[in-house]
Enzyme design. Structure first.
Site, PDB file in Angstrom:
ATOM      1  N   LYS A 137       1.382  17.770   3.983  1.00  0.00           N
ATOM      2  CA  LYS A 137       2.153  17.801   3.057  1.00  0.00           C
ATOM      3  C   LYS A 137       2.293  16.420   2.136  1.00  0.00           C
ATOM      4  O   LYS A 137       2.891  16.480   1.079  1.00  0.00           O
ATOM      5  CB  LYS A 137       3.736  17.823   3.796  1.00  0.00           C
ATOM      6  CG  LYS A 137       3.818  19.158   4.522  1.00  0.00           C
ATOM      7  CD  LYS A 137       5.209  18.956   5.269  1.00  0.00           C
ATOM      8  CE  LYS A 137       5.352  20.006   5.926  1.00  0.00           C
ATOM      9  NZ  LYS A 137       6.404  20.108   7.132  1.00  0.00           N
TER      10      LYS A 137
ATOM     11  N   ASP B   7      -2.837  11.421  -0.070  1.00  0.00           N
ATOM     12  CA  ASP B   7      -1.872  10.582   0.002  1.00  0.00           C
ATOM     13  C   ASP B   7      -2.474   9.139   0.429  1.00  0.00           C
ATOM     14  O   ASP B   7      -2.403   8.082  -0.241  1.00  0.00           O
ATOM     15  CB  ASP B   7      -0.418  10.991   0.827  1.00  0.00           C
ATOM     16  CG  ASP B   7      -0.536  11.391   2.102  1.00  0.00           C
ATOM     17  OD1 ASP B   7      -1.743  11.224   2.671  1.00  0.00           O
ATOM     18  OD2 ASP B   7       0.100  11.256   2.775  1.00  0.00           O
TER      19      ASP B   7
ATOM     20  N   ASP C 264      -6.711   6.027   6.001  1.00  0.00           N
ATOM     21  CA  ASP C 264      -6.518   5.303   6.962  1.00  0.00           C
ATOM     22  C   ASP C 264      -7.825   5.149   7.898  1.00  0.00           C
ATOM     23  O   ASP C 264      -8.482   4.229   7.657  1.00  0.00           O
ATOM     24  CB  ASP C 264      -5.325   5.814   7.722  1.00  0.00           C
ATOM     25  CG  ASP C 264      -4.710   4.914   8.969  1.00  0.00           C
ATOM     26  OD1 ASP C 264      -5.405   4.140   9.461  1.00  0.00           O
ATOM     27  OD2 ASP C 264      -3.345   4.947   8.884  1.00  0.00           O
TER      28      ASP C 264
ATOM     29  N   LYS D 131      -5.957   2.078   3.307  1.00  0.00           N
ATOM     30  CA  LYS D 131      -5.820   0.955   4.200  1.00  0.00           C
ATOM     31  C   LYS D 131      -7.178   0.724   4.741  1.00  0.00           C
ATOM     32  O   LYS D 131      -7.799   1.193   5.783  1.00  0.00           O
ATOM     33  CB  LYS D 131      -4.968   1.425   5.423  1.00  0.00           C
ATOM     34  CG  LYS D 131      -3.706   1.572   5.049  1.00  0.00           C
ATOM     35  CD  LYS D 131      -2.590   1.742   6.300  1.00  0.00           C
ATOM     36  CE  LYS D 131      -1.176   1.946   6.118  1.00  0.00           C
ATOM     37  NZ  LYS D 131      -0.497   1.985   7.455  1.00  0.00           N
TER      38      LYS D 131
ATOM     39  N   PHE E 121       3.733   0.228   7.772  1.00  0.00           N
ATOM     40  CA  PHE E 121       4.376   1.518   7.638  1.00  0.00           C
ATOM     41  C   PHE E 121       4.865   2.008   6.300  1.00  0.00           C
ATOM     42  O   PHE E 121       6.071   1.440   6.292  1.00  0.00           O
ATOM     43  CB  PHE E 121       5.202   1.689   8.980  1.00  0.00           C
ATOM     44  CG  PHE E 121       5.425   3.336   9.541  1.00  0.00           C
ATOM     45  CD1 PHE E 121       5.988   4.194   8.544  1.00  0.00           C
ATOM     46  CD2 PHE E 121       5.236   3.491  10.949  1.00  0.00           C
ATOM     47  CE1 PHE E 121       5.960   5.437   9.001  1.00  0.00           C
ATOM     48  CE2 PHE E 121       5.461   4.697  11.151  1.00  0.00           C
ATOM     49  CZ  PHE E 121       5.695   5.993  10.280  1.00  0.00           C
TER      50      PHE E 121
ATOM     51  N   ASP F 124       5.904  10.260   4.826  1.00  0.00           N
ATOM     52  CA  ASP F 124       7.050  10.331   5.744  1.00  0.00           C
ATOM     53  C   ASP F 124       7.073   9.619   7.002  1.00  0.00           C
ATOM     54  O   ASP F 124       6.159   9.244   7.338  1.00  0.00           O
ATOM     55  CB  ASP F 124       7.336  12.003   5.983  1.00  0.00           C
ATOM     56  CG  ASP F 124       6.229  12.222   7.016  1.00  0.00           C
ATOM     57  OD1 ASP F 124       6.801  12.872   8.132  1.00  0.00           O
ATOM     58  OD2 ASP F 124       5.150  12.146   6.747  1.00  0.00           O
TER      59      ASP F 124
ATOM     60  N   ARG G   5      10.148  11.485   2.161  1.00  0.00           N
ATOM     61  CA  ARG G   5       8.990  11.850   1.275  1.00  0.00           C
ATOM     62  C   ARG G   5       9.733  12.008   0.134  1.00  0.00           C
ATOM     63  O   ARG G   5       8.808  11.471  -0.920  1.00  0.00           O
ATOM     64  CB  ARG G   5       8.640  13.279   1.678  1.00  0.00           C
ATOM     65  CG  ARG G   5       7.873  13.627   2.833  1.00  0.00           C
ATOM     66  CD  ARG G   5       7.210  14.930   2.860  1.00  0.00           C
ATOM     67  NE  ARG G   5       6.755  15.292   4.258  1.00  0.00           N
ATOM     68  CZ  ARG G   5       5.652  14.968   4.685  1.00  0.00           C
ATOM     69  NH1 ARG G   5       4.751  14.332   3.917  1.00  0.00           N
ATOM     70  NH2 ARG G   5       5.366  15.304   5.812  1.00  0.00           N
TER      71      ARG G   5
END
Length: 180
Positions: free
Chosen positions: A42, A99, A102, A130, A151, A158, A164
């Site tokens: 999402k 999005d 990581d 990241k 974070f 989210d 979001r």
């Protein structure tokens, strides 16, 4: 929601400009291709919708929902597909819109999957990168922003399905996610 953010990391204006630039780069690269643009649900939905509105080339739109986290905050090391794409990618160029990258686990596995399915090429566009967290040998082909190991929420990202809809990317206050 705004009070739960320590600070705004990336403003609405910066997001708008970088997303436009990403779409221009992809549009130039695939001007004659009609790529399949795959949004990873999402988290990428807001980035994805803004991105495709700036594309000035024909595209096929599709979505995937995958998870490597299950219910925890640490990757399980297994990719679980919740929703697969409906488009046959054999012989097609695929643009994955994600999005955040990581550890790289999800995108490394998705790229391999699309190539296995016969995609001509796989191009990865990420909003956030990241680099310091990378565990897999994969880098985005186009990255809008490099960020530190913080974070972040907003603009599709989210925490427990909240935040979001923030119009910016913000750093979530530590006390918000550590109290749970």
């Amino acid at each position: 929601m705004h009070q739960d953010c320590e600070r705004v990391l990336i403003t609405e204006e910066s997001l708008r400009e970088q997303v436009r630039r990403a779409a221009l780069a992809v549009g130039e690269r695939y001007a004659a291709s009609n790529p399949v643009v795959v949004g990873i649900l999402k988290g990428s939905i807001i980035f994805y919708s803004d991105f495709i509105r700036h594309l000035e080339i024909p595209v096929t739109l599709d979505f995937m929902a995958v998870s490597s986290y299950g219910g925890g905050s640490v990757s399980s090391g297994k990719l679980r597909m919740k929703k697969d794409i409906e488009t046959d990618v054999k012989g097609r160029d695929v643009v994955i819109v994600e999005d955040i990258i990581d550890s790289g686990f999800t995108l490394a596995n998705l790229k391999a999957l699309f190539l296995e399915r016969g995609a001509r090429s796989v191009y990865i566009v990420t909003l956030l990168n990241k680099r310091g967290r990378r565990e897999y040998d994969i880098e985005p082909d186009y990255n809008c922003f490099d960020i530190e190991n913080e974070f972040v929420v907003g603009y599709g990202l989210d925490y427990n399905e909240k935040y979001r809809n923030l119009p910016y990317v913000g750093v979530l206050k530590r006390e918000v996610y550590e109290k749970n």
